[in-house]
Design a protein around this motif. Sequence first.
Motif, PDB file in Angstrom:
ATOM      1  N   ASN A  32       1.780   2.985  -3.332  1.00 12.68           N
ATOM      2  CA  ASN A  32       2.242   2.200  -2.400  1.00 12.68           C
ATOM      3  C   ASN A  32       2.800   3.080  -1.318  1.00 12.68           C
ATOM      4  O   ASN A  32       3.238   4.053  -1.298  1.00 12.68           O
ATOM      5  CB  ASN A  32       3.573   1.501  -3.122  1.00 12.68           C
ATOM      6  CG  ASN A  32       4.289   0.348  -2.051  1.00 12.68           C
ATOM      7  OD1 ASN A  32       5.196   0.968  -1.357  1.00 12.68           O
ATOM      8  ND2 ASN A  32       3.799  -0.589  -1.822  1.00 12.68           N
ATOM      9  N   GLU A 207       4.675  -4.485   3.038  1.00 13.73           N
ATOM     10  CA  GLU A 207       4.961  -4.282   1.399  1.00 13.73           C
ATOM     11  C   GLU A 207       3.688  -4.211   0.632  1.00 13.73           C
ATOM     12  O   GLU A 207       3.781  -3.669  -0.451  1.00 13.73           O
ATOM     13  CB  GLU A 207       5.717  -5.397   1.132  1.00 13.73           C
ATOM     14  CG  GLU A 207       7.154  -5.612   1.751  1.00 13.73           C
ATOM     15  CD  GLU A 207       8.207  -4.537   1.082  1.00 13.73           C
ATOM     16  OE1 GLU A 207       7.791  -4.177   0.072  1.00 13.73           O
ATOM     17  OE2 GLU A 207       8.978  -3.977   1.681  1.00 13.73           O
ATOM     18  N   ASN A 208       2.493  -4.656   0.987  1.00 16.72           N
ATOM     19  CA  ASN A 208       1.534  -4.779   0.239  1.00 16.72           C
ATOM     20  C   ASN A 208       0.205  -3.731   0.592  1.00 16.72           C
ATOM     21  O   ASN A 208      -0.867  -3.843   0.149  1.00 16.72           O
ATOM     22  CB  ASN A 208       0.862  -6.114   0.380  1.00 16.72           C
ATOM     23  CG  ASN A 208       1.596  -7.126  -0.331  1.00 16.72           C
ATOM     24  OD1 ASN A 208       2.271  -6.922  -1.299  1.00 16.72           O
ATOM     25  ND2 ASN A 208       1.683  -8.357   0.239  1.00 16.72           N
TER      26      ASN A 208
END
Length: 216
Positions: A32, A207-208
């Motif tokens: 991430n 966030e993604n």
Amino acid sequence: MIKTTVRALAAAALALLPLTTTVPAHAAETLNLHDAIEALPQAAESRDGYERTKFKHWIDADHDGCNTRAEVLLAEAITPPTVGPDCKLNGGTWLSYYDDQVIDGPSGLDIDHMVPLAEAWDSGASQWTAARRQAYANDLGAERSLVAVTAKTNRQKADQDPAEWMPPATDARCTYLSDWVSTKLRWSLTVDRRERDALRQLAASCENTNVEYDRV
């Protein structure tokens, strides 16, 4: 962006160049974006001794007549250009993702080092061998180490890091952060405190977004 066969072959040829590095081979990793930013080693930056000529670039690694600049243009073309003698490119169209502009013909494009050569020097490349700096400056093994963008945005960016410059196209920003961080992780480059703080702040709305990289 799909890596073409010509770019893959050039990357394979570049991989045969001698590299002196203490970094062992690693399998590709995905993190991430937020975790990837935290994985970057932190150190103070220094530009002492930097000269652009210490990064030999735009070489013809696979001896097919097309240098690194041409290989990137061929790989990223939306409409392929014609290839003439000495790999002279004519026609073709490209999307410059920094400013979301479609460009006709190669003359309006620069090939941007995602992490500029001077920034790489500041972040650890000053300690590399000349061979490793050459490999960095011609890195065709990762699709976003080198990108074709409008000359205007490339020159606006210059040698600035994300604390100082971000692409003008809002939709490009999370991709840009991912590309920047993946390049630094790929080459084991450091960030200073100001850069890490900026990356954290800028990534808050991503966030993604993931970061994929393969260390060299």
